[in-house]
Design a protein around this motif. Structure first.
Motif, mmCIF file in Angstrom:
data_model
loop_
_atom_site.group_PDB
_atom_site.id
_atom_site.type_symbol
_atom_site.label_atom_id
_atom_site.label_comp_id
_atom_site.label_asym_id
_atom_site.label_seq_id
_atom_site.Cartn_x
_atom_site.Cartn_y
_atom_site.Cartn_z
ATOM 1 N N VAL A 20 0.842 -1.204 0.000
ATOM 2 C CA VAL A 20 0.000 0.000 0.000
ATOM 3 C C VAL A 20 0.873 1.249 0.000
ATOM 4 O O VAL A 20 0.651 2.187 -0.763
ATOM 5 C CB VAL A 20 -0.963 -0.007 1.217
ATOM 6 C CG1 VAL A 20 -1.643 1.350 1.389
ATOM 7 C CG2 VAL A 20 -2.009 -1.108 1.048
ATOM 8 N N VAL A 21 1.939 1.222 0.830
ATOM 9 C CA VAL A 21 2.836 2.386 0.890
ATOM 10 C C VAL A 21 3.502 2.617 -0.470
ATOM 11 O O VAL A 21 3.563 3.743 -0.974
ATOM 12 C CB VAL A 21 3.906 2.192 2.000
ATOM 13 C CG1 VAL A 21 4.995 3.250 1.890
ATOM 14 C CG2 VAL A 21 3.251 2.252 3.369
ATOM 15 N N VAL A 22 3.989 1.521 -1.097
ATOM 16 C CA VAL A 22 4.638 1.645 -2.403
ATOM 17 C C VAL A 22 3.657 2.225 -3.425
ATOM 18 O O VAL A 22 3.993 3.127 -4.189
ATOM 19 C CB VAL A 22 5.191 0.278 -2.878
ATOM 20 C CG1 VAL A 22 5.579 0.326 -4.344
ATOM 21 C CG2 VAL A 22 6.381 -0.130 -2.021
ATOM 22 N N LEU A 23 2.418 1.709 -3.394
ATOM 23 C CA LEU A 23 1.406 2.190 -4.342
ATOM 24 C C LEU A 23 1.097 3.662 -4.144
ATOM 25 O O LEU A 23 1.038 4.433 -5.101
ATOM 26 C CB LEU A 23 0.119 1.376 -4.193
ATOM 27 C CG LEU A 23 0.034 0.137 -5.069
ATOM 28 C CD1 LEU A 23 -1.243 -0.637 -4.790
ATOM 29 C CD2 LEU A 23 0.094 0.529 -6.544
ATOM 30 N N ILE A 24 0.954 4.059 -2.857
ATOM 31 C CA ILE A 24 0.670 5.472 -2.581
ATOM 32 C C ILE A 24 1.830 6.335 -3.058
ATOM 33 O O ILE A 24 1.641 7.362 -3.710
ATOM 34 C CB ILE A 24 0.396 5.704 -1.068
ATOM 35 C CG1 ILE A 24 -0.925 5.036 -0.685
ATOM 36 C CG2 ILE A 24 0.354 7.192 -0.736
ATOM 37 C CD1 ILE A 24 -1.226 5.050 0.800
ATOM 38 N N GLY A 25 3.057 5.867 -2.799
ATOM 39 C CA GLY A 25 4.252 6.597 -3.236
ATOM 40 C C GLY A 25 4.260 6.762 -4.745
ATOM 41 O O GLY A 25 4.542 7.839 -5.280
ATOM 42 N N LEU A 26 3.916 5.679 -5.434
ATOM 43 C CA LEU A 26 3.914 5.689 -6.895
ATOM 44 C C LEU A 26 2.881 6.678 -7.433
ATOM 45 O O LEU A 26 3.153 7.442 -8.361
ATOM 46 C CB LEU A 26 3.577 4.268 -7.384
ATOM 47 C CG LEU A 26 3.985 3.906 -8.790
ATOM 48 C CD1 LEU A 26 5.493 4.030 -8.952
ATOM 49 C CD2 LEU A 26 3.542 2.477 -9.103
ATOM 50 N N VAL A 27 1.711 6.679 -6.799
ATOM 51 C CA VAL A 27 0.643 7.586 -7.240
ATOM 52 C C VAL A 27 1.066 9.036 -7.008
ATOM 53 O O VAL A 27 0.910 9.891 -7.877
ATOM 54 C CB VAL A 27 -0.694 7.269 -6.514
ATOM 55 C CG1 VAL A 27 -1.712 8.381 -6.745
ATOM 56 C CG2 VAL A 27 -1.247 5.933 -7.001
ATOM 57 N N ILE A 28 1.679 9.310 -5.836
ATOM 58 C CA ILE A 28 2.130 10.678 -5.556
ATOM 59 C C ILE A 28 3.195 11.098 -6.567
ATOM 60 O O ILE A 28 3.139 12.181 -7.148
ATOM 61 C CB ILE A 28 2.668 10.797 -4.105
ATOM 62 C CG1 ILE A 28 1.509 10.614 -3.119
ATOM 63 C CG2 ILE A 28 3.343 12.150 -3.883
ATOM 64 C CD1 ILE A 28 1.933 10.567 -1.670
ATOM 65 N N ALA A 179 4.345 7.605 -15.869
ATOM 66 C CA ALA A 179 5.522 7.837 -15.023
ATOM 67 C C ALA A 179 6.475 6.648 -15.077
ATOM 68 O O ALA A 179 7.682 6.799 -14.958
ATOM 69 C CB ALA A 179 5.093 8.124 -13.590
ATOM 70 N N LEU A 180 5.912 5.440 -15.267
ATOM 71 C CA LEU A 180 6.760 4.244 -15.340
ATOM 72 C C LEU A 180 7.336 4.040 -16.744
ATOM 73 O O LEU A 180 8.045 3.081 -17.007
ATOM 74 C CB LEU A 180 5.953 3.000 -14.940
ATOM 75 C CG LEU A 180 5.527 2.933 -13.467
ATOM 76 C CD1 LEU A 180 4.636 1.725 -13.234
ATOM 77 C CD2 LEU A 180 6.752 2.875 -12.555
ATOM 78 N N GLY A 181 6.993 4.944 -17.665
ATOM 79 C CA GLY A 181 7.534 4.845 -19.024
ATOM 80 C C GLY A 181 6.796 3.848 -19.895
ATOM 81 O O GLY A 181 7.287 3.454 -20.947
ATOM 82 N N LEU A 182 5.595 3.420 -19.454
ATOM 83 C CA LEU A 182 4.875 2.399 -20.220
ATOM 84 C C LEU A 182 4.041 2.994 -21.351
ATOM 85 O O LEU A 182 3.485 2.280 -22.167
ATOM 86 C CB LEU A 182 3.966 1.580 -19.287
ATOM 87 C CG LEU A 182 4.699 0.829 -18.177
ATOM 88 C CD1 LEU A 182 3.717 0.187 -17.208
ATOM 89 C CD2 LEU A 182 5.617 -0.243 -18.770
#
Ligand code: HEC
Length: 302
Positions: A20-28, A179-182
């Protein structure tokens, strides 16, 4: 047994929390990198050149080398007038928009200064200091001041076409993928240009590199120019070829290379439409050929 289960539960809860933390970080991160603001970005002094020589130079660059027109800005009908499409594919919903580059004051570039247009093209920052998305400004960062001024003259000479285009927008899933370049290059904002820029000597290896950047060869042949499947291609489509000395190019003559890139006629076969036909002159194509010969060989099956 109970103890094992308890530990298993704790570890699982920990992993879920981490996810969840990683996902929130990614979204931010994705939210922050989308249309970032570059308010203190300086403008570099430059003025459109409308001389006949500059007009001819810009026509050659815009129609033979760069593909602003064919690749994107005329995709919706009227030449250089941009347009947009609402895309809803799986979890992505977006308004895919390509700006109007004609000289219309309200909906095109008519209200922008020369310096603002040059900054958008070479640095990827728009009139209001907002980072452009998808626009491959990193390719154009090398543009010399003379070529940039000629291109400004070309853009200024485009008949105004009134066509209101919204700015690009993406939902959160789309922003994360970008953001991930996809979805292609996520941000194309380059370093500020603060010193005069001059093009390399025509015909030189360095000039070949200059043209490869402006012509976006890497957009398909990859950063190392060793080729691979094209973005968003179908499984049956031809991959972009290996242009490093580990590919077929060292076995070709200059004339064969010219016919391949200009007409799609490679030795022994015709290339598919996946490879654009570039209307460049012999000297420029030879410079590209020489530059490709200096690359690090990268072995691939392409
Ligand atoms: C829009 C994508 C795209 C761009 C941009 C592009 N290429 Fe290609 N290129 C391809 C594809 C796809 C092929 C393979 C086509 C086939 O096999 O039918 C190819 C094939 C080639 C080949 C044939 C090589 C061989 O071994 O058969 C050469 C040479 C080449 N490209 C040079 C260039 C150069 C130089 C540039 C920039 C000036 C460039 N390409 C830009 C997609 C692209």
């Amino acid at each position: 047994m109970k103890k094992v289960l308890k530990w298993f539960g704790i570890v699982l809860a920990g992993l879920v929390a981490l996810l969840v933390v990683v996902l929130i970080g990614l979204v931010i991160f994705a939210q922050m990198s989308f249309k970032r603001s570059y308010t203190n970005r300086p403008l570099y002094e430059i003025t459109a050149d409308n001389s006949p020589e500059a007009q001819a130079r810009a026509k050659y660059l815009m129609e033979g080398v760069m593909s602003c027109d064919k690749a994107c800005h005329s995709e919706f009908g009227a030449r250089f007038a941009g347009g947009y499409d609402e895309v809803n594919e799986g979890p992505i919903s977006a308004v895919f928009a390509v700006p109007n580059l004609t000289s219309d004051v309200e909906t095109g570039l008519g209200g922008w200064s020369d310096a603002q247009i040059a900054r958008a093209i070479r640095e990827g920052v728009d009139k209001d200091g907002v980072g452009l998305v998808v626009m491959p400004a990193n390719n154009y960062h090398v543009l010399s001041d003379a070529d940039m001024a000629a291109i400004l003259g070309y853009l200024r000479s485009l008949e105004p076409v009134k066509n209101e285009v919204p700015t690009i927008s993406l939902n959160t899933v789309g922003k994360v993928m970008l953001a991930l370049g996809l979805l292609g290059p996520s941000s194309s904002v380059g370093e500020p240009i603060t010193a005069p820029q001059v093009a390399p000597q025509p015909g030189s290896v360095e000039y070949g590199a200059y043209l490869v950047s402006l012509a976006d060869c890497r957009g398909c042949h990859r950063a190392d120019l060793a080729g691979g499947a094209l973005p968003f291609s179908d499984p049956g489509d031809a991959p972009a070829a290996n242009l490093t000395p580990a590919g077929r190019l060292p076995f070709w003559s200059e004339a064969e290379f010219i016919a391949t890139v200009r007409e799609g006629q490679a030795p022994g076969r015709r290339l598919t439409e996946g490879m654009p036909r570039y209307q460049m002159n012999d000297e420029d194509l030879v410079a590209i050929f020489k530059y490709l010969g200096t690359l690090e060989p990268v072995q691939t099956g392409n």
